[in-house]
Scaffold this motif. Structure first.
Motif, mmCIF file in Angstrom:
data_model
loop_
_atom_site.group_PDB
_atom_site.id
_atom_site.type_symbol
_atom_site.label_atom_id
_atom_site.label_comp_id
_atom_site.label_asym_id
_atom_site.label_seq_id
_atom_site.Cartn_x
_atom_site.Cartn_y
_atom_site.Cartn_z
ATOM 1 N N UNK A 49 0.805 -1.213 0.000
ATOM 2 C CA UNK A 49 0.000 0.000 0.000
ATOM 3 C C UNK A 49 0.844 1.273 0.000
ATOM 4 N N UNK A 50 2.121 1.164 -0.372
ATOM 5 C CA UNK A 50 2.875 2.368 -0.674
ATOM 6 C C UNK A 50 3.881 2.799 0.353
ATOM 7 N N UNK A 51 4.677 1.859 0.826
ATOM 8 C CA UNK A 51 5.561 2.123 1.947
ATOM 9 C C UNK A 51 6.831 1.304 1.784
ATOM 10 N N UNK A 64 -1.659 5.820 13.694
ATOM 11 C CA UNK A 64 -2.092 6.826 12.726
ATOM 12 C C UNK A 64 -2.881 6.091 11.641
ATOM 13 N N UNK A 65 -4.162 6.406 11.480
ATOM 14 C CA UNK A 65 -4.976 5.674 10.493
ATOM 15 C C UNK A 65 -4.474 5.836 9.060
ATOM 16 N N UNK A 66 -3.631 6.835 8.820
ATOM 17 C CA UNK A 66 -3.057 7.022 7.482
ATOM 18 C C UNK A 66 -1.740 6.261 7.304
ATOM 19 N N UNK A 67 -1.314 5.536 8.317
ATOM 20 C CA UNK A 67 -0.039 4.810 8.221
ATOM 21 C C UNK A 67 -0.267 3.357 8.632
ATOM 22 N N UNK A 68 -0.565 2.538 7.611
ATOM 23 C CA UNK A 68 -0.939 1.144 7.870
ATOM 24 C C UNK A 68 -0.151 0.220 6.941
ATOM 25 N N UNK A 69 -0.212 -1.076 7.244
ATOM 26 C CA UNK A 69 0.434 -2.061 6.376
ATOM 27 C C UNK A 69 -0.613 -2.749 5.486
ATOM 28 N N UNK A 70 -0.162 -3.754 4.737
ATOM 29 C CA UNK A 70 -1.072 -4.417 3.798
ATOM 30 C C UNK A 70 -2.219 -5.118 4.511
ATOM 31 N N UNK A 72 -3.668 -3.811 6.942
ATOM 32 C CA UNK A 72 -4.447 -2.675 7.462
ATOM 33 C C UNK A 72 -4.251 -2.472 8.965
ATOM 34 N N UNK A 83 7.132 7.017 0.996
ATOM 35 C CA UNK A 83 5.765 6.705 0.583
ATOM 36 C C UNK A 83 5.670 6.829 -0.929
ATOM 37 N N UNK A 84 4.779 6.060 -1.539
ATOM 38 C CA UNK A 84 4.590 6.138 -2.990
ATOM 39 C C UNK A 84 3.212 5.590 -3.317
#
Lengths: 218, 227
Positions: A49-51, A64-70, A72, A83-84
């Motif tokens: 998911x872009x990390x 942080x709900x905006x910083x999660x892994x695959x 979730x 990030x990407x």
């Protein structure tokens, strides 16, 4: 016979990840590997998911709900991480830029076919996520799973009965009983848990294996 | 003077029509444009085809749109989750069509749509159920399947900050599908935490250039937590 616990299996996989490797850990069991990576090695964890440069779970209260892994779950970013967007993330996979991915599996076949996304049951709701991209994209695809199903059947099979995720893509299998390489000559056992001999491993696996287990030197 | 700012989410989605294809950003709830989805539910457009990585979580956002029965078809990679009960029930009842796409092919199809490609060959999925009926080709000794672009009438995405020209920057892993979906829709609508004065976003760090964005909708944090 000793079986590795989930944490011991994660620790065993982590030992083989070298300094500098770019690695994706699949959701479920492989996620545990992150907790066992040797602290003296710099290893880059990628999340679909872009990390890149994923760190451990945050301290309670710092999620942080905006910083999660695959999966979730909340994670952190290491210093130097990036990030990407999803296009770049899957270019890293499909384009062969990841050194290793570690995936769970329902079954692995003797030729390295992988089945890990769908049981094929008619009432199952299929979900594939990034599994097929990882399976064909990473330079080395390691599977991490129990050797046997709950009913005692081998998950290492001559041919997968579950729908495939990728063809001939698995390079190594880590189970709670053994480490097995997928080679052009067949499945090659390179390690078993203490107390488990090659013949018994082969009997439990139910298909022919090549014995490449190094003699115990301790 | 060009000002793409639209103050109300309701006004921003007022032209979403019945039968539209709508891309919705987000990976789970990270990056999901909740206020725009709420406005879309209020708008009432139905028979929608939705493109998202998942198929809704809990009862809010995309799940609420599904629950309101506005969605005819969903194109996604990972519908089944622990909290996808709204989708699960509709799917089991045969009341929603599912096109399941491997996540990287989903991203690549969206990128192809935005970049004007006619189709592309991808190795992902070759030899699997998800490649059944698709054209294949061996290129340089490797097998590929032919996949087609996805384009949309609208993209609803969430960014962190934007300006009146539609330039956007994102926050952490909430970026996910936002930048690629922005390129692939006729009308991209971005909700942002803040609309900042032109020139205050670093041109070297703008992730989505304004050409891809039609409307920018500021959603204040207080509003967000009340929703």
């Amino acid at each position: 016979m000793n079986r590795l616990t989930r944490e011991q299996l994660a620790d065993r996989v982590a030992r083989d990840i070298p300094e500098g490797a770019y690695v994706n850990l699949g959701i479920g069991l492989p996620t545990l590997v992150a907790n066992h990576l040797p602290r003296d090695r710099e290893i880059f964890l990628q999340s679909e998911n872009g990390l890149l440069g994923m760190g451990p779970a945050p301290a309670p209260g710092h999620e942080d709900p905006d910083l999660i892994n695959a999966g979730k779950q909340p994670v952190t970013l290491l210093t130097g991480g990036a990030y990407f967007h999803h296009g770049d993330s899957f270019a890293m996979m499909r384009g062969g830029h990841l050194d290793i991915c570690v995936l769970g599996a329902f079954q692995v076949a003797a030729n390295g076919d992988l089945a890990n996304w769908h049981t094929g049951a008619s009432d199952a709701i299929p979900a594939v996520g990034g599994a097929m991209d990882l399976a064909i994209g990473a330079k080395r695809v390691w599977v991490m799973m129990d050797h046997l199903t709950r009913s005692g059947e081998s998950k290492i099979v001559a041919h997968c009965s579950y729908p495939l995720t990728g063809i001939a893509c698995v390079t190594r299998i880590y189970t709670d009983l053994a480490v097995i390489d997928v080679t052009p000559h067949g499945l090659q056992a390179i390690e078993t848990v203490p107390g488990l001999g090659f013949a018994e491993l082969e009997r439990l696996t139910g298909i022919p294996l090549i014995n490449a287990i190094a003699p115990v030197t301790e | 003077m060009i000002d793409k700012t639209v103050v109300s989410p309701t006004a921003a989605v007022a032209d979403v029509f019945d039968g539209a294809t709508v891309m919705i950003g987000g990976f789970g709830t990270a990056g999901m444009p909740g206020e725009l989805i709420d406005a879309l539910i209020e708008r009432g457009a139905s028979d929608l085809t939705i493109v998202n990585n998942n198929a809704g979580n809990g009862e809010t956002g995309l799940a609420a749109l599904l629950k309101a029965r506005r969605v005819k078809k969903i194109i996604c990679s990972f519908p089944r989750q622990t909290d996808s009960h709204v989708f699960d029930a509709l799917y089991r009842a045969g009341e929603i069509e599912l096109e399941l796409v491997p996540q990287g092919n989903l991203a690549a199809r969206i990128q192809a749509g935005g970049a004007g490609f006619g189709a592309f060959f991808t190795p992902t999925g070759y030899g699997t159920l998800l490649a059944e009926g698709k054209e294949t080709r061996n290129i340089g000794g490797r097998n590929y399947i032919l996949e087609y672009p996805i384009r949309a009438d609208f993209a609803l995405i969430k960014a962190d900050r934007g300006d009146r020209w539609g330039n956007l920057v994102y926050r952490k892993t909430a970026r996910n599908f936002g930048p690629i979906m922005a390129t692939a829709a006729q009308c991209t609508i971005a909700q942002v935490r803040d609309v900042v004065p032109l020139g205050s976003l670093d041109p070297e760090a703008i992730v989505t250039p304004g050409i891809f964005v039609r409307r920018v909708v500021p959603i204040r944090v207080a509003q967000r937590s009340a929703a």
